[in-house]
Scaffold this active site. Structure first.
Site, short mmCIF file in Angstrom:
data_model
loop_
_atom_site.label_atom_id
_atom_site.label_comp_id
_atom_site.label_asym_id
_atom_site.label_seq_id
_atom_site.Cartn_x
_atom_site.Cartn_y
_atom_site.Cartn_z
CD1 TRP A 57 12.98 15.98 12.51
CD2 TRP A 57 11.91 17.35 13.95
NE1 TRP A 57 12.75 17.18 11.88
CE2 TRP A 57 12.10 18.03 12.73
CE3 TRP A 57 11.26 18.01 15.00
CZ2 TRP A 57 11.66 19.34 12.52
CZ3 TRP A 57 10.83 19.32 14.80
CH2 TRP A 57 11.03 19.97 13.58
CG ASN A 68 7.11 11.84 15.20
OD1 ASN A 68 7.60 11.84 14.08
ND2 ASN A 68 5.84 11.55 15.43
CG HIS A 83 4.69 13.27 18.94
ND1 HIS A 83 5.26 12.15 18.38
CD2 HIS A 83 4.92 13.16 20.28
CE1 HIS A 83 5.80 11.40 19.33
NE2 HIS A 83 5.60 11.99 20.49
NE ARG A 113 11.03 1.43 13.83
CZ ARG A 113 10.53 0.94 14.95
NH1 ARG A 113 10.02 -0.27 14.96
NH2 ARG A 113 10.55 1.64 16.07
CB SER A 157 2.51 0.85 19.62
OG SER A 157 3.22 1.17 20.80
NE ARG A 211 6.65 6.46 23.31
CZ ARG A 211 7.12 6.84 22.13
NH1 ARG A 211 6.96 8.08 21.73
NH2 ARG A 211 7.75 5.98 21.36
CG LEU A 213 -4.88 6.56 0.12
CD1 LEU A 213 -3.82 5.62 -0.48
CD2 LEU A 213 -4.16 7.81 0.66
CG ASP A 231 10.56 5.14 15.58
OD1 ASP A 231 10.02 5.81 16.48
OD2 ASP A 231 11.52 4.38 15.79
C1 IPE Z 1 6.64 2.15 17.09
O1 IPE Z 1 7.62 3.02 17.53
C2 IPE Z 1 5.28 2.77 17.25
C3 IPE Z 1 5.00 3.90 16.37
C4 IPE Z 1 5.79 4.41 15.47
C5 IPE Z 1 3.70 4.46 16.53
P1 IPE Z 1 8.22 2.98 19.01
O2 IPE Z 1 9.18 4.09 19.08
O3 IPE Z 1 7.13 2.94 20.01
O4 IPE Z 1 8.95 1.56 19.02
P2 IPE Z 1 10.16 1.02 19.88
O5 IPE Z 1 9.81 1.25 21.32
O6 IPE Z 1 11.36 1.81 19.48
O7 IPE Z 1 10.29 -0.41 19.50
C1 IPE Z 2 7.08 7.76 16.70
O1 IPE Z 2 8.07 8.59 17.15
C2 IPE Z 2 5.71 8.25 17.09
C3 IPE Z 2 5.13 7.51 18.21
C4 IPE Z 2 5.60 6.42 18.72
C5 IPE Z 2 3.93 8.05 18.80
P1 IPE Z 2 8.76 8.39 18.56
O2 IPE Z 2 8.05 9.24 19.55
O3 IPE Z 2 8.89 6.95 18.90
O4 IPE Z 2 10.19 9.01 18.25
P2 IPE Z 2 11.58 8.48 18.81
O5 IPE Z 2 11.74 7.05 18.37
O6 IPE Z 2 11.54 8.63 20.29
O7 IPE Z 2 12.56 9.38 18.15
MG MG Z 3 10.33 5.57 18.53
#
Ligand code: IPE
Ligand code: IPE
Ligand code: MG
Length: 244
Positions: A26, A23, A38, A186, A66, A72, A132, A21
């Site tokens: 960042w 990206n 990403h 996480r 997920s 999104r 792995l 989580d």
């Molecule tokens: C969880 O992160 C899914 C992945 C890292 C792929 P999210 O950013 O989607 O989760 P929430 O919405 O903060 O719970």
């Molecule tokens: C996790 O990073 C990757 C995916 C869920 C695809 P996020 O895109 O959720 O990054 P934040 O949480 O918005 O920073």
């Molecule tokens: Mg996220």
């Protein structure tokens, strides 16, 4: 008849699962589009996968997308699908070279055809990898997986924990059931599971790392593993009595 689940011995070592989580944050912090985060996240995956076997990891399950991430904007979800496609096409040869078996877990009915084809090719080419087992969760929801596994069970009396784990593997297109998660990490500072591996994490040790995923390094994973090693796992039992 309910499905027969083939079982293959996994590589020895820990099962580590990572919710990658951070990206988006960042990228936003740098004034860049979220997709740039990403992209840099995919580079972090490379570094972590390369380091994993030497850190004692046999199975690495990475949460990449997920089922709820479909909420999104289309620009982001389509960009992520392109990224998965490019990643699979680019990394398969390296996986074969390094003995990495790659599988994708999750739903397969909503992925673009080119991603499905890349998954099939990667899984086929890397099936012999024994160093792995890299599992990438795409369009994954633990609750949906549990529901689908329950629907696959023909009769309630055929259910045991092991049997259910087999159905769960089948329901997520995993090649075989895997051992429970030992350590769940996480990144990004949030402390929640976001519908990841709810069954498999029954006794996982949880480590929440502050780093955003693109910044996460093998040294940070080593730190999480040291934290894991310092924990005492009791699985509901009692701590061993101190030596007399
Ligand atoms: C969880 O992160 C899914 C992945 C890292 C792929 P999210 O950013 O989607 O989760 P929430 O919405 O903060 O719970
Ligand atoms: C996790 O990073 C990757 C995916 C869920 C695809 P996020 O895109 O959720 O990054 P934040 O949480 O918005 O920073
Ligand atoms: Mg996220």
């Amino acid at each position: 008849m309910s499905p027969t689940i083939p079982s293959t011995s996994p590589p020895p070592g820990l099962h580590v699962a990572i919710i990658m989580d951070g990206n988006g944050r960042w990228a936003v912090r740098r004034g860049s589009p979220r997709l740039e985060g990403h992209r840099r996240g995919a580079d972090a995956v490379d570094r972590i996968v390369e380091a994993a076997p030497d850190l004692g990891i046999g199975t690495l399950t990475l949460y990449a997308f997920s089922s709820d991430n479909w909420r999104r904007p289309l620009e982001e979800t389509a960009g992520l699908m392109q990224l998965f496609h490019a990643y699979l096409r680019k990394e398969t040869a390296r996986c074969v070279q390094n003995g990495v078996r790659l599988s994708v877990i999750g739903r397969r009915d909503r992925l673009p055809p080119e991603v499905l084809a890349a998954i099939a090719d990667s899984e086929r080419s890397t099936a012999g990898g024994r160093t792995l087992h890299l599992r990438i969760a795409i369009d994954y929801s633990a609750r949906d997986a549990i529901l689908r596994a329950a629907a696959l069970a023909e009769a309630r009396d055929e259910l045991s924990r092991d049997r259910f784990a087999g159905l769960l593997a089948h329901a997520t297109h995993a090649p075989h059931p895997v051992a429970d998660v030992d350590l769940l990490v996480r990144t990004g500072g949030e402390q929640r599971l976001s519908d990841f591996l709810l069954w498999e994490c029954a006794y996982a040790e949880l480590v929440f790392a502050p780093q955003l995923w693109p910044d996460f390094t093998p040294a940070d994973l080593q730190t999480a593993l040291s934290e894991f090693q310092s924990r005492q796992r009791r699985f509901g039992g009692l701590a061993p009595a101190p030596a007399a």
